[in-house]
Design an enzyme around this catalytic site. Sequence first.
Site, PDB file in Angstrom:
ATOM      1  N   GLY A  30      -6.001  28.006  31.723  1.00 53.79           N
ATOM      2  CA  GLY A  30      -6.940  28.116  30.271  1.00 53.79           C
ATOM      3  C   GLY A  30      -6.867  29.163  29.504  1.00 53.79           C
ATOM      4  O   GLY A  30      -7.032  29.184  28.156  1.00 53.79           O
ATOM      5  N   ASP A  86     -18.919  28.944  32.089  1.00 57.98           N
ATOM      6  CA  ASP A  86     -19.868  27.789  31.989  1.00 57.98           C
ATOM      7  C   ASP A  86     -21.232  28.041  33.036  1.00 57.98           C
ATOM      8  O   ASP A  86     -21.890  28.815  32.520  1.00 57.98           O
ATOM      9  CB  ASP A  86     -19.065  26.655  32.181  1.00 57.98           C
ATOM     10  CG  ASP A  86     -19.904  25.438  31.942  1.00 57.98           C
ATOM     11  OD1 ASP A  86     -21.137  25.512  31.374  1.00 57.98           O
ATOM     12  OD2 ASP A  86     -19.260  24.157  31.945  1.00 57.98           O
ATOM     13  N   LYS A 114     -20.636  30.030  27.668  1.00 55.42           N
ATOM     14  CA  LYS A 114     -21.714  28.522  27.591  1.00 55.42           C
ATOM     15  C   LYS A 114     -22.966  29.112  28.093  1.00 55.42           C
ATOM     16  O   LYS A 114     -23.041  28.345  29.381  1.00 55.42           O
ATOM     17  CB  LYS A 114     -20.790  27.631  27.754  1.00 55.42           C
ATOM     18  CG  LYS A 114     -21.311  26.287  27.134  1.00 55.42           C
ATOM     19  CD  LYS A 114     -20.842  24.876  27.923  1.00 55.42           C
ATOM     20  CE  LYS A 114     -19.423  24.676  27.487  1.00 55.42           C
ATOM     21  NZ  LYS A 114     -19.251  23.326  28.271  1.00 55.42           N
ATOM     22  N   PHE A 135     -18.469  20.183  25.064  1.00 60.86           N
ATOM     23  CA  PHE A 135     -17.253  20.350  25.717  1.00 60.86           C
ATOM     24  C   PHE A 135     -16.325  20.737  24.625  1.00 60.86           C
ATOM     25  O   PHE A 135     -15.964  20.339  23.407  1.00 60.86           O
ATOM     26  CB  PHE A 135     -16.724  18.912  26.014  1.00 60.86           C
ATOM     27  CG  PHE A 135     -15.884  18.999  26.853  1.00 60.86           C
ATOM     28  CD1 PHE A 135     -15.792  19.592  28.097  1.00 60.86           C
ATOM     29  CD2 PHE A 135     -14.572  18.506  26.514  1.00 60.86           C
ATOM     30  CE1 PHE A 135     -14.578  19.698  29.020  1.00 60.86           C
ATOM     31  CE2 PHE A 135     -13.074  18.674  27.272  1.00 60.86           C
ATOM     32  CZ  PHE A 135     -13.246  19.315  28.543  1.00 60.86           C
TER      33      PHE A 135
HETATM   34  P1  5GP Z   1     -18.018  27.271  35.652  1.00 59.84           P
HETATM   35  O1  5GP Z   1     -17.552  27.251  36.975  1.00 59.84           O
HETATM   36  O2  5GP Z   1     -18.424  28.530  34.655  1.00 59.84           O
HETATM   37  O3  5GP Z   1     -18.999  25.978  35.362  1.00 59.84           O
HETATM   38  O4  5GP Z   1     -16.610  26.632  34.671  1.00 59.84           O
HETATM   39  C1  5GP Z   1     -15.534  27.447  34.395  1.00 59.84           C
HETATM   40  C2  5GP Z   1     -14.671  26.334  34.036  1.00 59.84           C
HETATM   41  O5  5GP Z   1     -14.761  25.145  33.506  1.00 59.84           O
HETATM   42  C3  5GP Z   1     -13.508  27.014  32.829  1.00 59.84           C
HETATM   43  O6  5GP Z   1     -12.570  27.882  33.330  1.00 59.84           O
HETATM   44  C4  5GP Z   1     -12.944  25.751  32.371  1.00 59.84           C
HETATM   45  O7  5GP Z   1     -11.794  25.179  33.217  1.00 59.84           O
HETATM   46  C5  5GP Z   1     -14.199  24.384  32.772  1.00 59.84           C
HETATM   47  N1  5GP Z   1     -14.963  24.209  31.670  1.00 59.84           N
HETATM   48  C6  5GP Z   1     -16.214  24.652  31.422  1.00 59.84           C
HETATM   49  N2  5GP Z   1     -16.710  24.169  29.950  1.00 59.84           N
HETATM   50  C7  5GP Z   1     -15.579  23.726  29.275  1.00 59.84           C
HETATM   51  C8  5GP Z   1     -15.484  23.196  28.225  1.00 59.84           C
HETATM   52  O8  5GP Z   1     -16.474  23.204  27.252  1.00 59.84           O
HETATM   53  N3  5GP Z   1     -14.142  22.793  27.696  1.00 59.84           N
HETATM   54  C9  5GP Z   1     -13.075  22.815  28.683  1.00 59.84           C
HETATM   55  N4  5GP Z   1     -11.945  22.362  28.089  1.00 59.84           N
HETATM   56  N5  5GP Z   1     -13.080  23.570  30.230  1.00 59.84           N
HETATM   57  C10 5GP Z   1     -14.549  23.755  30.241  1.00 59.84           C
END
Ligand code: 5GP
Length: 181
Positions: A30, A86, A114, A135
């Site tokens: 990413g 996120d 986020k 998203f």
């Molecule tokens: P976390 O573990 O913080 O919930 O998620 C992080 C990962 O989730 C990010 O590195 C990404 O791969 C994915 N992710 C979270 N939100 C989004 C989003 O809005 N769009 C996309 N494409 N991936 C997301």
Amino acid sequence: MAIGAAVTRLGREISARHRDGLVIVAVLKGSLLFVSDLMRSFTIQPVVDFLAISRYAPDSGRVRIVKDLDLDISGRDVVLVEDIVDTGLTLGFLLGELGRRSPASLEVCTLLDKRVRRILPAPLAYVGFEVPDVFVLGYGLDFAGRYRNLDMLIAADPVALTADPDIYVDQLYGAHSRGSG
Ligand code: 5GP
């Protein structure tokens, strides 16, 4: 605000704090576009290394490292570069992993925060943009591996994407060429 302006600001902030050497650890895939622009915005000369992670299940916070660092980060100043934080679960895992390797310091730079969805507190030293609970696609962020190459960030509808992963392709590329001869 333009992505470029935010990346330039982050590059300046990181450069100002790390005049004595730095390891940039970018999380694949990413952060692909973000880290390459960030590297160009530095006024210092950091080294860069990459970690690739994979999720055990979609939307699960359980991740594993599928490509580890080549560099030994012990005693080094490290900035971990993420595309989006996120829930914070992925970051929590990565900070645990990297912290065990005894870096001199470990900071986090994320393009997108986020924070409304946060489950685990995330210590973010450098943030490009705060985003609401939408998203996001583009500029490295994907859906099923697609859209990473977009030179913009768009808010996408995950339900529509699940039904048709190509749903935005037509809007973003096709509409211009269709009927133009
Ligand atoms: P976390 O573990 O913080 O919930 O998620 C992080 C990962 O989730 C990010 O590195 C990404 O791969 C994915 N992710 C979270 N939100 C989004 C989003 O809005 N769009 C996309 N494409 N991936 C997301």
